[in-house]
Design a protein around this motif. Structure first.
Motif, mmCIF file in Angstrom:
data_model
loop_
_atom_site.group_PDB
_atom_site.id
_atom_site.type_symbol
_atom_site.label_atom_id
_atom_site.label_comp_id
_atom_site.label_asym_id
_atom_site.label_seq_id
_atom_site.Cartn_x
_atom_site.Cartn_y
_atom_site.Cartn_z
ATOM 1 N N MET A 1 2.494 -6.147 0.556
ATOM 2 C CA MET A 1 1.825 -6.169 1.857
ATOM 3 C C MET A 1 0.704 -5.136 1.888
ATOM 4 S SD MET A 1 3.382 -5.318 5.635
ATOM 5 C CE MET A 1 4.562 -6.648 5.583
ATOM 6 N N ASP A 2 -0.486 -5.550 2.282
ATOM 7 C CA ASP A 2 -1.616 -4.650 2.410
ATOM 8 C C ASP A 2 -1.567 -3.984 3.781
ATOM 9 O OD1 ASP A 2 -3.978 -3.297 2.374
ATOM 10 O OD2 ASP A 2 -5.274 -5.067 2.309
ATOM 11 N N LEU A 3 -1.369 -2.661 3.784
ATOM 12 C CA LEU A 3 -1.267 -1.931 5.043
ATOM 13 C C LEU A 3 -2.611 -1.411 5.542
ATOM 14 C CD1 LEU A 3 2.035 0.099 4.446
ATOM 15 C CD2 LEU A 3 1.733 -2.113 5.588
ATOM 16 N N ASP A 4 -3.697 -1.787 4.859
ATOM 17 C CA ASP A 4 -5.041 -1.385 5.277
ATOM 18 C C ASP A 4 -5.167 0.141 5.365
ATOM 19 O OD1 ASP A 4 -7.686 -1.797 6.026
ATOM 20 O OD2 ASP A 4 -7.223 -1.881 8.165
ATOM 21 N N LEU A 5 -4.661 0.810 4.344
ATOM 22 C CA LEU A 5 -4.716 2.274 4.313
ATOM 23 C C LEU A 5 -5.688 2.805 3.263
ATOM 24 C CD1 LEU A 5 -0.895 2.971 4.693
ATOM 25 C CD2 LEU A 5 -2.656 3.529 6.376
ATOM 26 N N LYS A 6 -6.349 1.916 2.543
ATOM 27 C CA LYS A 6 -7.250 2.345 1.477
ATOM 28 C C LYS A 6 -8.359 3.221 2.026
ATOM 29 C CE LYS A 6 -9.754 0.644 -2.549
ATOM 30 N NZ LYS A 6 -10.188 -0.567 -3.311
ATOM 31 N N ASN A 7 -8.528 4.379 1.381
ATOM 32 C CA ASN A 7 -9.563 5.367 1.726
ATOM 33 C C ASN A 7 -9.340 6.050 3.075
ATOM 34 O OD1 ASN A 7 -10.980 4.799 -0.695
ATOM 35 N ND2 ASN A 7 -11.982 3.052 0.278
ATOM 36 N N LYS A 8 -8.198 5.810 3.710
ATOM 37 C CA LYS A 8 -7.883 6.529 4.941
ATOM 38 C C LYS A 8 -7.503 7.973 4.603
ATOM 39 C CE LYS A 8 -8.189 2.898 7.679
ATOM 40 N NZ LYS A 8 -9.275 2.759 8.678
ATOM 41 N N ARG A 9 -7.774 8.870 5.534
ATOM 42 C CA ARG A 9 -7.491 10.302 5.325
ATOM 43 C C ARG A 9 -6.199 10.638 6.059
ATOM 44 N NH1 ARG A 9 -10.454 14.095 3.087
ATOM 45 N NH2 ARG A 9 -10.316 16.279 3.710
ATOM 46 N N ILE A 10 -5.190 11.093 5.295
ATOM 47 C CA ILE A 10 -3.851 11.302 5.847
ATOM 48 C C ILE A 10 -3.449 12.765 5.698
ATOM 49 C CG2 ILE A 10 -1.496 10.430 5.856
ATOM 50 C CD1 ILE A 10 -3.590 8.165 5.977
#
Length: 262
Positions: A1-10
């Motif tokens: 499942m792609d959680l659309d977190l790519k390149n997000k800053r956590i």
């Protein structure tokens, strides 16, 4: 499942070990950039070294029971961009009789387990609201709903985290910002392992036997009858952080200990 977190800053607080470290790894595996946090430079450096094979990770040592340290962590985490997801994971626990707990101990628990989240949310939320995007995930516990008699002080701070979560979520109404909590059950972290090792030594009994009896005697309502793994909690945290329709709620991953249909 792609959680659309790519390149997000956590930003994951208290991520030198246990659930926090597993959560940092989970976000990295989903393509996010992660800032980890621990109490000491050595702890942070070790964590960063372990996680670097999984993606872009940086770390900062800070004692989040102190406002200046929390401010410094926020400044470090936002030096190259805004925080997309804040995971307020840092916390402490201990087993102690209620009547032996001093006022100072109560204040210390609230300072670390609750106010650490307040300090960072106070900085993160205004920026998220101005961008109309972002998520905060607060780590509570099954003890927030089913207080533990041997850990009343810990349980009360986790109940407070649920109130904090809903209150902050109300501030996001009509925006793309979300605030939720995750309620893990007993999880086999380094701290829990150390506690049971000490208990085994004290009782002169095999640790496997003590752990097995723990669920039979202390947590008989657990449906899985085992400790949860940190990575299992981590995947729930990542899912909740990514869900655009999740807001103001508490998500349980406690193995069915809480006897409730909700």
């Amino acid at each position: 499942m792609d959680l659309d977190l790519k390149n997000k800053r956590i930003l994951v607080t208290g991520s030198g070990a246990g659930i926090g470290k597993a959560t940092a790894k989970a976000f990295l595996q989903d393509g996010a950039e992660v800032i980890v946090n621990g109490l000491t430079e050595a702890e942070v450096a070790s964590c960063v070294a372990d996680l670097e094979p999984f993606g872009k990770v940086n770390g900062f040592a800070a004692d989040l029971s102190k406002t200046p340290d929390a401010e410094a962590l926020y400044d470090f985490a936002t030096a190259e961009g805004s925080i997309d997801v804040l995971v307020n994971n840092v916390g402490i626990f201990s087993v102690k009789p209620f009547e032996d707990l001093t006022d100072d101990e109560w204040l210390s628990y609230f300072n670390i387990n609750v106010l650490s989240a307040v300090r960072l949310a106070r900085r993160v939320l205004p920026d998220m609201l101005s961008r109309n995007a972002g998520a905060v995930v607060n780590l509570a516990s099954e003890a927030a709903v089913k207080p533990l008699p041997q850990m009343v002080h810990y349980s009360v701070t986790k109940t407070a985290m649920l109130g904090l979560t809903r209150g902050l979520a109300e501030l996001t109404k009509g925006t793309g910002v979300r605030v939720n909590s995750v309620l893990p059950g007993p999880t086999w972290t380094e701290g829990v392992q150390s506690y049971f090792e000490g208990l085994a030594e004290q009782k002169s009994e095999p640790i496997d036997e003590i752990v097995s009896n723990y669920f039979k005697n202390d947590e008989p309502t657990s449906l899985i009858q085992r400790f949860i793994e940190p990575d299992e909690v981590a995947r729930m945290i990542a899912f909740v952080a990514s869900s655009k329709a999740a807001n103001g709620a508490g998500y349980r991953i406690e193995g069915g200990i809480i006897r409730s249909i909700l």
